[in-house]
Design an enzyme around this catalytic site. Sequence first.
Site, short mmCIF file in Angstrom:
data_model
loop_
_atom_site.label_atom_id
_atom_site.label_comp_id
_atom_site.label_asym_id
_atom_site.label_seq_id
_atom_site.Cartn_x
_atom_site.Cartn_y
_atom_site.Cartn_z
N TYR A 111 0.83 -1.21 0.00
CA TYR A 111 0.00 0.00 0.00
C TYR A 111 0.86 1.26 0.00
CZ TYR A 111 -3.62 3.33 1.41
OH TYR A 111 -4.47 4.40 1.47
N ASP A 112 1.79 1.34 0.95
CA ASP A 112 2.61 2.55 1.10
C ASP A 112 3.43 2.83 -0.16
OD1 ASP A 112 1.65 1.85 3.56
OD2 ASP A 112 3.58 1.81 4.58
N LYS A 124 1.39 3.66 -3.34
CA LYS A 124 0.97 5.06 -3.42
C LYS A 124 2.13 5.98 -3.80
CE LYS A 124 -3.47 4.97 -2.31
NZ LYS A 124 -4.52 5.40 -3.26
N VAL A 182 -10.78 3.41 14.44
CA VAL A 182 -12.03 4.04 14.86
C VAL A 182 -13.20 3.06 14.68
CG1 VAL A 182 -13.59 5.98 14.56
CG2 VAL A 182 -11.15 6.33 14.28
N SER A 183 -13.26 2.42 13.52
CA SER A 183 -14.34 1.45 13.29
C SER A 183 -14.22 0.27 14.25
CB SER A 183 -14.34 0.98 11.84
OG SER A 183 -13.07 0.51 11.44
N PHE A 226 -13.01 0.29 17.37
CA PHE A 226 -13.43 0.68 18.72
C PHE A 226 -14.95 0.85 18.80
CE2 PHE A 226 -9.16 2.84 20.07
CZ PHE A 226 -8.59 1.59 20.18
N GLN A 238 -3.62 -1.57 20.58
CA GLN A 238 -2.34 -2.19 20.30
C GLN A 238 -1.23 -1.48 21.09
OE1 GLN A 238 -1.76 -2.37 16.05
NE2 GLN A 238 -3.34 -3.93 15.79
N PRO A 288 3.28 2.78 12.36
CA PRO A 288 3.95 4.06 12.62
C PRO A 288 3.69 4.56 14.04
CG PRO A 288 2.83 4.12 10.50
CD PRO A 288 2.38 2.87 11.19
N ARG A 289 4.69 5.19 14.64
CA ARG A 289 4.57 5.66 16.02
C ARG A 289 3.77 6.95 16.12
NH1 ARG A 289 10.82 5.94 16.82
NH2 ARG A 289 10.52 6.42 14.61
#
Length: 343
Positions: free
Chosen positions: A174-175, A178, A217-218, A220, A233, A301-302
């Site tokens: 993905y990354d 793009k 978000v979905s 949670f 996580q 990613p942090r």
Amino acid sequence: MASNSSNGTTTTKPPPMPSPLRNSKFFQSNMRILVTGGAGFIGSHLVDKLMQNEKNEVIVADNYFTGSKDNLKKWIGHPRFELIRHDVTEPLFVEVDQIYHLACPASPIFYKYNPVKTIKTNVIGTLNMLGLAKRVGARILLTSTSEVYGDPLVHPQTESYWGNVNPIGVRSCYDEGKRVAETLMFDYHRQHGIEIRIARIFNTYGPRMNIDDGRVVSNFIAQALRGEALTVQKPGTQTRSFCYVSDMVEGLMRLMEGDQTGPINIGNPGEFTMVELAETVKELIKPDVEIKMVENTPDDPRQRKPDISKAKEVLGWEPKVKLREGLPLMEEDFRLRLGVPKK
């Protein structure tokens, strides 16, 4: 591209200038607009907004890998709307003035499930859409991603930051896909004079997100509504910024209609740790739910936060919907789809 060599130096011809006829079409009132991935989460909201203009004709191309006809059901049969089942890795032949190229799985669950398909969608799909733009003289907007910044060492991220990336990780389909798509966009722009726009979109949330797509978000909200523990996580201090979908759509449309090529960050600079997000969802939706720490996934990613100075300056855009305002709207949609009435 042709080049000439003399006296040991090489010069490259500049790209051809777009014809005045091509430029003039972007200021006409009647527009035929293609949205790839238009049956998906962001794409369907974009279609809703585009269809509000009675002079727009909208064509959606989607293979339904992650999208759904249900997201577009109110437009099916409308005289200004057309829905095509199509995979962008195959060429598409339509006459359009603008192309919003959104087609690509955006959730780690989906792009890790089929990484080769994901990178083909990003690379071959973008090549096909650029070929279409070249043939018909259309302006094309690519929804790139904040993932091009990788695990950033610069915070917040500006468009000039080149990133800290892993080209061989489990998310790289993905990354890196793009990043290649952005390269192709600029190469077609320089070599063929194609009108391009590139948006680097950050985490987006709202109604119509896939309930079990693995995005935080979905995850949670679905867990809270089911009475399950919210799984954060480790370590839980990693940060993200969340943009409500209506703000995202407004930013994309302003970029398309403006005169800036980009790339431009489109996102909400409000930054939350994963623990803070879980606590907010718990407070708003189900106060008695447990928050549980689980092992992290590779290459997470942090930190991630957009610098939107450029969007403010050149697009006059900034997000309006705060997280505490957007989450209840998403909760309402999830309740309907999960069949969980509000008590």
